[in-house]
Design a protein around this motif. Structure first.
Motif, short mmCIF file in Angstrom:
data_model
loop_
_atom_site.label_atom_id
_atom_site.label_comp_id
_atom_site.label_asym_id
_atom_site.label_seq_id
_atom_site.Cartn_x
_atom_site.Cartn_y
_atom_site.Cartn_z
N VAL A 104 -3.68 6.12 2.00
CA VAL A 104 -2.66 7.36 1.50
C VAL A 104 -1.66 6.54 1.28
N THR A 105 -0.73 6.25 0.75
CA THR A 105 0.26 5.55 1.03
C THR A 105 1.41 6.68 0.17
N ARG A 106 2.77 6.16 -0.12
CA ARG A 106 4.29 6.88 -1.17
C ARG A 106 3.15 6.64 -1.73
N THR A 107 3.29 5.12 -2.07
CA THR A 107 3.54 5.00 -2.85
C THR A 107 2.69 5.65 -3.99
N LEU A 108 1.31 5.30 -3.88
CA LEU A 108 0.30 5.57 -4.60
C LEU A 108 -0.23 7.38 -4.78
N ILE A 109 0.87 8.07 -4.02
CA ILE A 109 0.71 9.37 -4.07
C ILE A 109 2.70 10.19 -5.20
N VAL A 110 3.26 9.10 -5.25
CA VAL A 110 3.98 9.33 -5.88
C VAL A 110 3.53 8.50 -7.80
N ALA A 111 2.76 7.61 -7.42
CA ALA A 111 2.48 6.68 -8.41
C ALA A 111 1.66 7.71 -9.14
N GLY A 112 0.05 7.99 -8.31
CA GLY A 112 -0.15 9.03 -9.26
C GLY A 112 -0.07 10.70 -10.00
N VAL A 121 5.45 14.98 1.05
CA VAL A 121 4.93 15.26 -0.13
C VAL A 121 3.23 14.72 -0.33
N PHE A 122 2.44 15.06 -0.86
CA PHE A 122 1.25 14.95 -0.64
C PHE A 122 0.29 14.74 -2.27
N MET A 123 -0.95 14.62 -2.48
CA MET A 123 -1.41 13.92 -4.04
C MET A 123 -1.60 14.82 -4.47
N ASN A 124 -1.92 14.42 -6.03
CA ASN A 124 -1.51 16.28 -6.91
C ASN A 124 -3.35 15.88 -6.73
N ILE A 125 -3.81 16.59 -7.78
CA ILE A 125 -5.51 16.49 -8.03
C ILE A 125 -5.92 16.25 -8.75
N LEU A 126 -4.51 15.37 -10.18
CA LEU A 126 -5.30 14.62 -11.05
C LEU A 126 -5.29 12.36 -10.31
N THR A 127 -4.42 12.65 -9.37
CA THR A 127 -4.60 11.16 -8.94
C THR A 127 -6.45 11.72 -8.02
N LEU A 157 3.20 10.65 -11.31
CA LEU A 157 4.10 9.89 -11.96
C LEU A 157 3.22 9.77 -13.31
N ALA A 158 1.87 8.90 -12.92
CA ALA A 158 1.14 8.67 -14.31
C ALA A 158 -0.16 9.29 -14.75
N SER A 159 0.10 10.68 -13.81
CA SER A 159 -0.01 12.24 -14.72
C SER A 159 0.78 13.22 -15.21
N ARG A 160 1.92 12.43 -15.28
CA ARG A 160 2.78 13.32 -15.78
C ARG A 160 2.40 14.63 -14.98
N ASP A 161 2.77 14.86 -13.76
CA ASP A 161 2.89 15.71 -12.90
C ASP A 161 4.44 15.21 -11.52
N TYR A 162 5.02 16.08 -12.83
CA TYR A 162 6.82 15.80 -12.00
C TYR A 162 7.12 17.07 -11.23
N GLN A 163 5.83 17.62 -10.72
CA GLN A 163 6.52 18.76 -9.23
C GLN A 163 7.34 17.82 -8.36
N ASP A 164 8.47 19.01 -7.77
CA ASP A 164 8.46 17.54 -6.40
C ASP A 164 8.37 17.41 -5.37
N VAL A 165 7.10 18.29 -5.16
CA VAL A 165 6.28 18.46 -3.86
C VAL A 165 5.25 17.25 -3.63
N HIS A 166 5.57 16.42 -5.21
CA HIS A 166 4.67 15.27 -5.39
C HIS A 166 5.80 13.76 -5.32
N HIS A 167 6.83 13.76 -5.20
CA HIS A 167 7.82 13.07 -4.95
C HIS A 167 8.99 12.78 -3.52
N ASP A 168 9.45 14.12 -3.40
CA ASP A 168 10.31 14.56 -3.22
C ASP A 168 10.27 15.23 -1.40
#
Length: 148
Positions: free
Chosen positions: A14-22, A47-53, A24-35
């Motif tokens: 579980v990398t920061r890149t995986l969390i942020v990329a997932g 930051v933490f992974m979203n359910i879509l990832t 963004l790819a699922s169009r989940d712009y909630q700040d807790v997933h990238h900031d």
């Protein structure tokens, strides 16, 4: 394949890149997933992974295990503890049921260093040859009628 068969585990870093990329790819712009600062301001240590990832990784686990001809029919998962950067999630599966000769229900769990991140079931339809003979096995009939 039958109920009780255990699938090989899949370890996912579980990398920061995986969390942020997932996210963004699922169009989940909630700040807790990238900031990270916004996540901390809302009570999370990072930051933490979203359910879509997570859902996508569960799908990957199933298709990596059963092959490209597997068709996912239903995913029923629930999230538990968050996936944070720097941890490892281990996905595991157990065949719960085989229906109609080609449909398999797999009980899925995904655990990380702080507990169970995801749990649930995935229903997948497999080519009949895979169910009857084992995952990834192809039956070849030669001219004399023998199967190999």
């Amino acid at each position: 394949m039958r109920a009780g068969d255990v699938l090989p585990p899949l370890e996912i870093e579980v990398t920061r890149t995986l969390i942020v990329a997932g996210a963004l790819a699922s169009r989940d712009y909630q700040d807790v997933h990238h900031d990270p600062e916004a996540a901390r301001a809302k009570g999370s240590p990072d930051v933490f992974m979203n359910i879509l990832t997570t859902n996508g990784l569960v799908g990957r686990y199933i298709t990596d295990t059963f092959g490209p001809e597997a068709v996912i029919r239903k995913v029923a998962i629930r999230l538990g503890v968050p996936n944070y950067p720097g941890d490892t999630m281990v996905l595991r599966g157990t065949v719960e049921d085989v229906r109609d000769g080609d449909t398999v229900v797999v009980r899925i769990t995904g655990d990380n260093g702080i507990g169970r991140h995801v749990g649930g079931t995935v229903t997948v339809t497999l080519p009949r040859r895979d169910v009857a003979r084992g995952i990834g096995t192809v039956t070849v009939t030669v001219q004399d009628g023998d199967e190999r």
